[in-house]
Design an enzyme around this catalytic site. Structure first.
Site, PDB file in Angstrom:
ATOM      1  N   LYS A   3      -0.216   7.846  -3.241  1.00 22.02           N
ATOM      2  CA  LYS A   3      -0.600   6.214  -3.906  1.00 22.02           C
ATOM      3  C   LYS A   3      -0.727   6.663  -5.363  1.00 22.02           C
ATOM      4  CE  LYS A   3      -1.415   3.805  -0.449  1.00 22.02           C
ATOM      5  NZ  LYS A   3      -2.183   2.532   0.694  1.00 22.02           N
TER       6      LYS A   3
ATOM      7  N   GLU B  16       3.973  -1.466   8.820  1.00 20.94           N
ATOM      8  CA  GLU B  16       3.300  -1.209   8.369  1.00 20.94           C
ATOM      9  C   GLU B  16       2.186  -2.798   8.257  1.00 20.94           C
ATOM     10  OE1 GLU B  16       2.315   2.656   5.853  1.00 20.94           O
ATOM     11  OE2 GLU B  16       3.242   1.010   4.392  1.00 20.94           O
TER      12      GLU B  16
ATOM     13  N   GLU C 242       1.749  -2.440  -1.368  1.00 23.66           N
ATOM     14  CA  GLU C 242       1.235  -2.426  -1.936  1.00 23.66           C
ATOM     15  C   GLU C 242       2.611  -3.154  -2.964  1.00 23.66           C
ATOM     16  OE1 GLU C 242      -0.682   1.381  -2.405  1.00 23.66           O
ATOM     17  OE2 GLU C 242      -1.883   0.049  -0.611  1.00 23.66           O
TER      18      GLU C 242
ATOM     19  N   GLY D 280      -4.971   0.886   4.507  1.00 27.31           N
ATOM     20  CA  GLY D 280      -6.658   1.285   3.678  1.00 27.31           C
ATOM     21  C   GLY D 280      -7.563   0.307   4.571  1.00 27.31           C
TER      22      GLY D 280
ATOM     23  N   ASN E 199       2.023   8.985   1.886  1.00 23.38           N
ATOM     24  CA  ASN E 199       2.021   8.806   0.579  1.00 23.38           C
ATOM     25  C   ASN E 199       0.708   8.277  -0.582  1.00 23.38           C
ATOM     26  OD1 ASN E 199       2.049   6.249  -1.138  1.00 23.38           O
ATOM     27  ND2 ASN E 199       1.931   4.919   0.123  1.00 23.38           N
TER      28      ASN E 199
ATOM     29  N   SER F  35      -4.526   3.152   8.147  1.00 19.21           N
ATOM     30  CA  SER F  35      -5.150   3.585   8.831  1.00 19.21           C
ATOM     31  C   SER F  35      -5.085   4.530   9.825  1.00 19.21           C
ATOM     32  CB  SER F  35      -6.363   2.612   9.447  1.00 19.21           C
ATOM     33  OG  SER F  35      -6.561   1.425   8.099  1.00 19.21           O
TER      34      SER F  35
ATOM     35  N   HIS G   5       7.256  -1.040   0.072  1.00 25.56           N
ATOM     36  CA  HIS G   5       5.833  -0.777   0.529  1.00 25.56           C
ATOM     37  C   HIS G   5       4.812  -1.811   0.354  1.00 25.56           C
ATOM     38  CE1 HIS G   5       1.494   0.966   0.598  1.00 25.56           C
ATOM     39  NE2 HIS G   5       1.935   1.677   1.699  1.00 25.56           N
TER      40      HIS G   5
HETATM   41  P1  PGA Z   1      -4.059   3.996   4.558  1.00 28.89           P
HETATM   42  O1  PGA Z   1      -2.047   3.551   3.863  1.00 28.89           O
HETATM   43  O2  PGA Z   1      -3.045   5.159   5.911  1.00 28.89           O
HETATM   44  O3  PGA Z   1      -4.680   4.724   3.724  1.00 28.89           O
HETATM   45  O4  PGA Z   1      -3.785   2.345   5.974  1.00 28.89           O
HETATM   46  C1  PGA Z   1      -0.880   3.667   4.649  1.00 28.89           C
HETATM   47  C2  PGA Z   1       0.368   3.335   3.775  1.00 28.89           C
HETATM   48  O5  PGA Z   1      -0.537   2.453   2.693  1.00 28.89           O
HETATM   49  O6  PGA Z   1       1.187   3.742   3.887  1.00 28.89           O
END
Ligand code: PGA
Length: 251
Positions: free
Chosen positions: A11, A167, A97, A173, A9, A213, A95
């Protein structure tokens, strides 16, 4: 057997040049991948070009979001038909976010999921609890609600086109991934929910990715946990070495 599914992803990162270069590198390497599925999720504006850069390869291209409506006066939105038109074959729904920064609730996520399915797109439905929910012991209640409302009205036949991404919000993140034990426990709970909704054999076929992560040095132990069938990767999917490191050890 469930085929491991690794997804990147991107983003709101990478420009045209770096995105196309990364997509080309992955596409070229995909000839050496067998027994796993790989997808990338660039920003809307680059989808068309990234689809062309990966044509005929083992890399699938999807969108990070879509509109729940078919067409019309929805300024700034992108429909499932438009995604299909440029060659995307899958889309992320729900997601963290989108849920937390843009206020998407489970009902909207469900409408988006149906919009995607109606155009023949595959879906990765993202679910996960916040740190407060985990601390207060309401992880399972949160996951149950996200799954039940998110999958409302989805037939057993359409379930075959859905992947679940677990997730935990606190792991996205942050550099703090869920432990294999925490992931295994949540994934096993999610498969149990699917079993209750669709029966054991339909549930057994659904891939459940872990996200939060993920890196080349934790993917193997995470994937050894029960019911972990791949990963949805954010930060580590933005560079070829780190994403290839994940894809190529994840079996
Ligand atoms: P990350 O994000 O690997 O940077 O923690 C995962 C995601 O939001 O799908």
């Amino acid at each position: 057997m469930r085929k491991p599914f690794l997804a990147g992803n991107w983003k709101m990162n990478l420009d045209r040049r770096s995105g196309v270069a990364l997509a080309r590198t992955l596409a070229a390497r995909s000839v050496t991948w067998s027994g796993r599925e790989v997808a990338i999720f660039p920003a809307f504006v680059y989808l068309d070009e990234i689809v062309r850069a990966t044509a005929g390869s083992g890399v699938r291209v999807g969108a990070q979001n879509l509109c729940d409506e078919k067409s019309g006066a929805f300024t700034g939105e992108v429909s499932a038909a438009m995604l299909k038109d440029v060659g995307a074959t899958l889309v992320l729904c729900g997601h963290s976010e989108r849920r937390h920064l843009y206020g998407e609730d489970d009902r909207l996520v469900n409408r988006k999921l149906h919009a995607a399915l109606s155009q023949g797109l595959d879906v990765i439905l993202c679910v996960g609890e916040t740190l407060e929910e985990r601390k207060s012991g309401s992880t399972e209640a949160r996951l149950s609600r996200q799954m039940t409302l998110g999958l409302a009205g989805v037939s057993a036949e359409d379930l075959a086109r859905i992947t679940i991404a677990y997730e935990p919000v606190w792991a996205i993140g942050t550099g703090v991934n869920a432990s294999p034990a925490q992931a295994g426990e949540a994934h096993t709970y999610l498969r149990g929910l699917l079993s209750g909704l669709y029966g054991e054999s339909a549930a057994a076929a659904v891939r459940i990715q872990y996200g939060g992560s993920v890196k080349a040095d934790n993917i193997q132990t995470l994937m050894r946990a029960p019911n972990v069938d791949g990963a949805l990767v954010g930060g580590a999917s933005l560079q070829s070495e780190s994403f290839l490191g994940i894809v190529e050890v994840a079996l």
